[in-house]
Design an enzyme around this catalytic site. Structure first.
Site, mmCIF file in Angstrom:
data_model
loop_
_atom_site.group_PDB
_atom_site.id
_atom_site.type_symbol
_atom_site.label_atom_id
_atom_site.label_comp_id
_atom_site.label_asym_id
_atom_site.label_seq_id
_atom_site.Cartn_x
_atom_site.Cartn_y
_atom_site.Cartn_z
ATOM 1 N N SER A 141 29.894 -69.814 15.124
ATOM 2 C CA SER A 141 30.426 -69.996 16.561
ATOM 3 C C SER A 141 30.833 -71.090 16.771
ATOM 4 O O SER A 141 32.021 -71.251 17.418
ATOM 5 C CB SER A 141 29.142 -69.648 17.344
ATOM 6 O OG SER A 141 29.449 -69.866 18.628
ATOM 7 N N SER A 143 30.218 -66.561 23.880
ATOM 8 C CA SER A 143 29.095 -67.478 24.036
ATOM 9 C C SER A 143 28.451 -67.950 22.973
ATOM 10 O O SER A 143 28.386 -67.484 21.977
ATOM 11 C CB SER A 143 27.915 -66.169 24.563
ATOM 12 O OG SER A 143 26.812 -66.993 25.187
ATOM 13 N N GLU A 144 28.280 -69.315 23.127
ATOM 14 C CA GLU A 144 28.274 -70.292 21.774
ATOM 15 C C GLU A 144 26.831 -69.805 21.091
ATOM 16 O O GLU A 144 26.858 -70.328 19.748
ATOM 17 C CB GLU A 144 28.330 -71.604 22.158
ATOM 18 C CG GLU A 144 27.422 -72.447 23.178
ATOM 19 C CD GLU A 144 27.712 -72.267 24.598
ATOM 20 O OE1 GLU A 144 28.732 -71.527 25.011
ATOM 21 O OE2 GLU A 144 27.407 -73.167 25.400
ATOM 22 N N ASN A 145 26.102 -69.255 21.436
ATOM 23 C CA ASN A 145 24.989 -68.740 20.577
ATOM 24 C C ASN A 145 25.366 -67.904 19.535
ATOM 25 O O ASN A 145 24.386 -67.364 18.846
ATOM 26 C CB ASN A 145 23.808 -68.281 21.541
ATOM 27 C CG ASN A 145 23.941 -67.113 22.405
ATOM 28 O OD1 ASN A 145 24.938 -67.050 23.024
ATOM 29 N ND2 ASN A 145 23.252 -66.174 22.450
#
Lengths: 219, 233
Positions: free
Chosen positions: A88, A46-48
């Site tokens: 990330s 999840s890119e956060n």
């Protein structure tokens, strides 16, 4: 019959291999996590800043500091890692994420994708989509074959502003699975009960149809 | 007195020197990991014409969204402006300018800004509206665009625990943009849940070393949740 959202997610999940690190976009791509085949383990990115996203928490375990890129409360699986946004996107931009599955408004025969902006409508922003499509080697686009008015979303040239140029090689629609190569869509599978003629009629971009187009399988 | 003691006792001290027209870099992802008290203080101060650099711009009535209510923001640099009606209104009426920036590019702009790197090449955005007007250079046959770093007059960040020297750790995904934002402010102000004494945090576990941090304040956090999603227990 056109594929349901669940069937599309089930077919997409067959692209996953044991040990893959996978980024799933919002919408149908998120459902893919529910259909990972038996015997295959993937880590969801999840890119956060979360590698190893787990299911939603139980009500008593909700934690405001634990969210995914859709700002939903989530959990982390055993063996997960949490990190900052630059880290990330380093793993995304550096090509370390094995599979990216995301939605789109339009895809072209050259692998261009438009997914973030409709001129004249309010623009919310691209989030991480441009980073994902620019870097990932293995991207699967999931979308309906045509829009609500019946217009094809598989085109010779995208009409909407691009998210990325020349980066898409695989498209799964509610009618077919196609690959993109040499400036054309190549029809690889058709949805059960959908004729090649219907797919041809709903594909605006150059389409190459081999002699044999097998029916799609889901396991 | 200790020259390394960054702790301030009031929000007035925390943001002393913030003026009209300045650029403020803010940590946070959505409403997760945002410096709630510092944002409230910017509102109280009434400074205007701000350029705000942040992945998102809060929601109506919370987070950076409150700075829109008194029209304190002139420009926003963000990757996703989200569901914020006031923001939409001010955008459509031309009161506010928005520079939409891909999320990874935004993180890297902050990181580069804090690391003294003026610009960098990235494949992200090439061939899209983001790449228009930007220098293109090919490496190993692939096109990349030149993106410039970002620095701010102030950076406002939120951490979980910090010691008096500003060495800080973040909690879970509330980390997000905070470490990069912390490096990119001329004055970096950190609002934390808990201040501890130097030596209490494991030096090898520090996310943000205190060298980047100028002021530390202990705050209280509402931690509002945008999408409360649960499964049956």
């Amino acid at each position: 019959m056109t594929l349901t959202r669940e069937q599309m997610a089930r077919r997409a999940a067959l692209e996953l291999r044991d040990g893959d690190y996978v980024n799933l976009g919002i919408g149908i791509p998120t459902l893919v996590a529910n259909y990972v085949p038996d015997g295959i383990r993937v880590m969801l990115q999840s890119e956060n800043g979360l590698l190893g996203m787990g299911p939603f928490p139980t009500d008593d375990a909700v934690d405001a500091d634990m969210i995914n890129a859709g700002k939903q409360t989530v959990t982390a699986v055993s063996g997960a890692a949490i990190f900052n946004s630059a880290e990330s996107f380093a793993m995304i931009r550096g090509g370390h994420v094995d599979v990216t599955i995301l939605g789109a408004f339009e895809v072209s025969v050259n692998g261009d994708i438009a997914s973030w902006m409709v001129p004249g409508k309010l623009v919310k922003g691209m989030g991480g989509a441009m980073d994902l499509v620019a870097a990932a080697r293995n991207i699967l686009v999931i979308m309906t074959h045509a829009d609500k008015s019946g217009a094809s979303k598989l085109l010779d040239d995208c009409t909407l502003p691009l998210t990325g140029a020349g980066c898409i090689r695989k498209v799964l629609t509610d009618l077919a699975y196609l690959e993109i190569a040499d400036g054309a869509f190549h029809l690889r599978e058709r949805a059960p009960g959908v004729s090649v003629e219907e797919i041809v009629s709903k594909t605006a971009g150059k389409l190459i149809v081999p002699a044999d187009v097998p029916e799609m399988r889901f396991a | 007195m200790n020259g390394f003691d960054k702790v301030v006792g009031t929000y007035d001290e925390a943001l002393e020197g913030l003026q009209d027209g300045m650029t403020v870099i803010a940590g946070g992802f959505g409403l997760c990991g945002i410096p709630e008290g510092l944002i409230a203080q910017i509102r109280r101060m009434g400074v205007r014409g701000l350029t705000v650099v942040s992945n998102n711009c809060g929601v109506d009535g919370f987070g950076l969204g409150v700075l829109l209510e008194d029209r304190q923001i002139r420009k926003v640099v963000a990757s996703y402006v989200g569901e914020n009606k006031l923001f939409e209104q001010q955008l459509l009426s031309g009161e506010i300018e928005v520079e939409l920036t891909p999320q990874g590019t935004l993180a890297e702009k902050m990181r580069a800004g804090g690391a003294g790197i003026p610009a960098f090449y990235t494949a992200t955005g090439y061939g899209t509206p983001v790449g228009e007007g930007k220098e293109v250079r090919h490496f190993k046959g692939r096109p990349f665009i030149l993106e410039e770093a970002i620095t701010g007059d102030f950076a406002i960040v939120k951490a979980w625990k910090a010691d008096r020297y500003g060495n800080a750790i973040y909690r879970h995904t509330a980390q997000n943009f905070n470490p990069m934002a912390a490096t990119a402010g001329r004055i970096t102000v950190m609002e934390v849940e808990q201040i501890v004494e130097p030596g209490e945090l494991d030096p090898a576990q520090i996310h943000t070393p205190g060298i980047y941090v100028n002021r530390v304040i202990e705050g209280r956090f509402e931690k509002r949740i945008e999408q409360r999603t649960v499964r049956a227990g």
